[in-house]
Design a protein around this motif. Structure first.
Motif, short mmCIF file in Angstrom:
data_model
loop_
_atom_site.label_atom_id
_atom_site.label_comp_id
_atom_site.label_asym_id
_atom_site.label_seq_id
_atom_site.Cartn_x
_atom_site.Cartn_y
_atom_site.Cartn_z
N ALA A 117 18.81 -60.22 52.16
CA ALA A 117 19.28 -59.91 50.80
C ALA A 117 18.10 -59.50 49.93
N GLU A 118 18.36 -58.62 48.96
CA GLU A 118 17.31 -58.18 48.03
C GLU A 118 17.09 -59.26 46.97
N LYS A 119 15.89 -59.20 46.37
CA LYS A 119 15.51 -60.23 45.40
C LYS A 119 14.95 -59.57 44.15
N THR A 120 15.41 -59.98 42.98
CA THR A 120 14.89 -59.46 41.71
C THR A 120 13.51 -60.09 41.46
N GLU A 121 12.49 -59.26 41.33
CA GLU A 121 11.12 -59.76 41.10
C GLU A 121 10.89 -60.00 39.61
N LEU A 122 10.10 -61.02 39.29
CA LEU A 122 9.73 -61.27 37.89
C LEU A 122 8.69 -60.24 37.48
N LEU A 182 18.95 -66.29 41.18
CA LEU A 182 19.81 -66.35 42.38
C LEU A 182 21.25 -65.93 42.03
N ASP A 183 21.73 -66.40 40.86
CA ASP A 183 23.09 -66.01 40.42
C ASP A 183 23.19 -64.50 40.23
N LEU A 184 22.15 -63.92 39.59
CA LEU A 184 22.13 -62.48 39.34
C LEU A 184 22.14 -61.69 40.64
N ASP A 185 21.26 -62.10 41.57
CA ASP A 185 21.15 -61.36 42.83
C ASP A 185 22.40 -61.52 43.69
N ALA A 186 23.05 -62.69 43.61
CA ALA A 186 24.31 -62.89 44.34
C ALA A 186 25.39 -61.95 43.78
N ALA A 187 25.42 -61.80 42.43
CA ALA A 187 26.39 -60.90 41.78
C ALA A 187 26.12 -59.45 42.18
#
Length: 344
Positions: free
Chosen positions: A11-16, A148-153
């Motif tokens: 899964a992709e991950k949103t970086e800070l 995690l919530d954002l990336d799951a959405a």
């Protein structure tokens, strides 16, 4: 699930953003070194681990730890008791008592250093670890959950096939994105406070240095005074290791950093008294001397003495090395040099 899939690379991950990442690493670094400095300062101020644990337990119970003698105070107590046992009228007994009193003063200075350092240095550092940093950690965990919530959405949006499911997923992404952005802002504001933490800890560090400087200056002054007092004994009693009995006691040179602490003392006064006896023996002049303690004359050739009185003393050729001639008005007689402190 999102976390597991990220770890597995599925899964992709949103970086800070880079600024937030830098602030996070600065906070971690600050926490790590603050803990190390704090713990080592505690070890420096209280080397006994059992005493440290006891103080910690009492602190957690919100009770005052029982007052006990510290190491210098205990040594001072033993020296004073030994001096009284051997006799305050003997050279060794008197020196032990003087040393013991100085050790006790150092013990008091020790207590003051620990107390001042605990209030001005250790407590603010501990407050950061147990207060501000705990808050940062809590908000950072919240930020991780929001991400995690954002990336799951986002993952669900990618997988949505029908138009209705896509519309619902887009709405979910918008909500989770705004919650993530809000939490990132809260975390950023908290982390930017680390710079003011550094400024505060710098002031605390200055206070700690001030407390140490006061402590070392006090100890130096106490030892200087003690050396002067011991210097009032003739070198015969101070020499050991087969040194010549006329060797004057070595005078401590004043370090420049502490010169101000001893500025009030007459220059060279501590070395004058130590070599005074041998000077007096080698010349025909006389000197003033203060009597250290009472002395009863054993026969008519001796002079009785009273503590703290000032008499004139001089040497006669061929006289026993342990005695001088003393004069008080019209009275004169032999006096034991261990009972005298030569004055300038």
């Amino acid at each position: 699930l999102q976390f597991t899939e990220e770890k597995l690379g599925q899964a992709e991950k949103t970086e800070l953003d880079a600024h937030l990442e830098n602030l996070l690493s600065k906070a971690e670094c600050t926490k790590l070194w603050t803990e190390k400095i704090m713990k080592q300062t505690e070890v420096l101020l209280q080397p006994n681990p059992n005493a440290r644990i006891e103080e910690f337990v009492y602190e957690k119970l919100d009770r005052k730890a029982p007052s006990r003698m510290n190491n210098p105070e205990l040594l001072g107590q033993y020296m004073i008791e030994a001096g009284n046992e051997f006799g305050p009228g003997t050279a060794y007994g008197n020196a032990l008592i003087k040393c013991g009193e100085t050790q006790k003063r150092i013990g008091t200075a020790d207590r003051e250093l620990i107390q001042t350092s605990a209030i001005n240095f250790l407590t603010p550092l501990r407050n950061f670890i147990e207060g501000d940093y705990k808050t940062i950690t809590k908000e950072r965990k919240l930020l991780q959950n929001k991400r995690l919530d954002l990336d799951a959405a986002k993952t669900r949006l990618k997988k949505a096939k029908v138009a209705e499911a896509r519309a619902a997923s887009e709405q979910e992404v918008r909500i989770t994105q705004s919650e993530f952005d809000r939490q990132a802002e809260i975390t950023r504001l908290l982390l930017e406070g680390i710079s003011s933490t550094h400024a505060h800890h710098l002031r605390c560090l200055n206070d700690f240095v001030e407390a140490q400087m006061t402590y070392y200056a006090q100890c130096y002054q106490y030892m200087l005074d003690l050396q002067k007092q011991l210097g009032s004994f003739p070198s015969t009693f101070l020499s050991n290791n087969n040194q010549s009995s006329t060797t004057p006691v070595q005078s401590v040179s004043t370090p420049s950093a502490l010169a101000s602490a001893s500025a009030s003392l007459p220059s060279g006064s501590n070395s004058v008294v130590t070599s005074g006896i041998s000077e007096l023996k080698s010349c025909s002049g006389s000197r003033k001397a203060r009597v250290l303690y009472d002395y009863d004359a054993a026969n008519s050739s001796e002079l009785s003495l009273l503590a703290d009185e000032v008499i004139t003393v001089y040497s006669i050729p061929g006289m026993d090395s342990d005695w001088l001639m003393g004069e008080r008005g019209n009275q004169k007689g032999k006096v034991p040099i261990t009972y005298l402190e030569l004055l300038n």
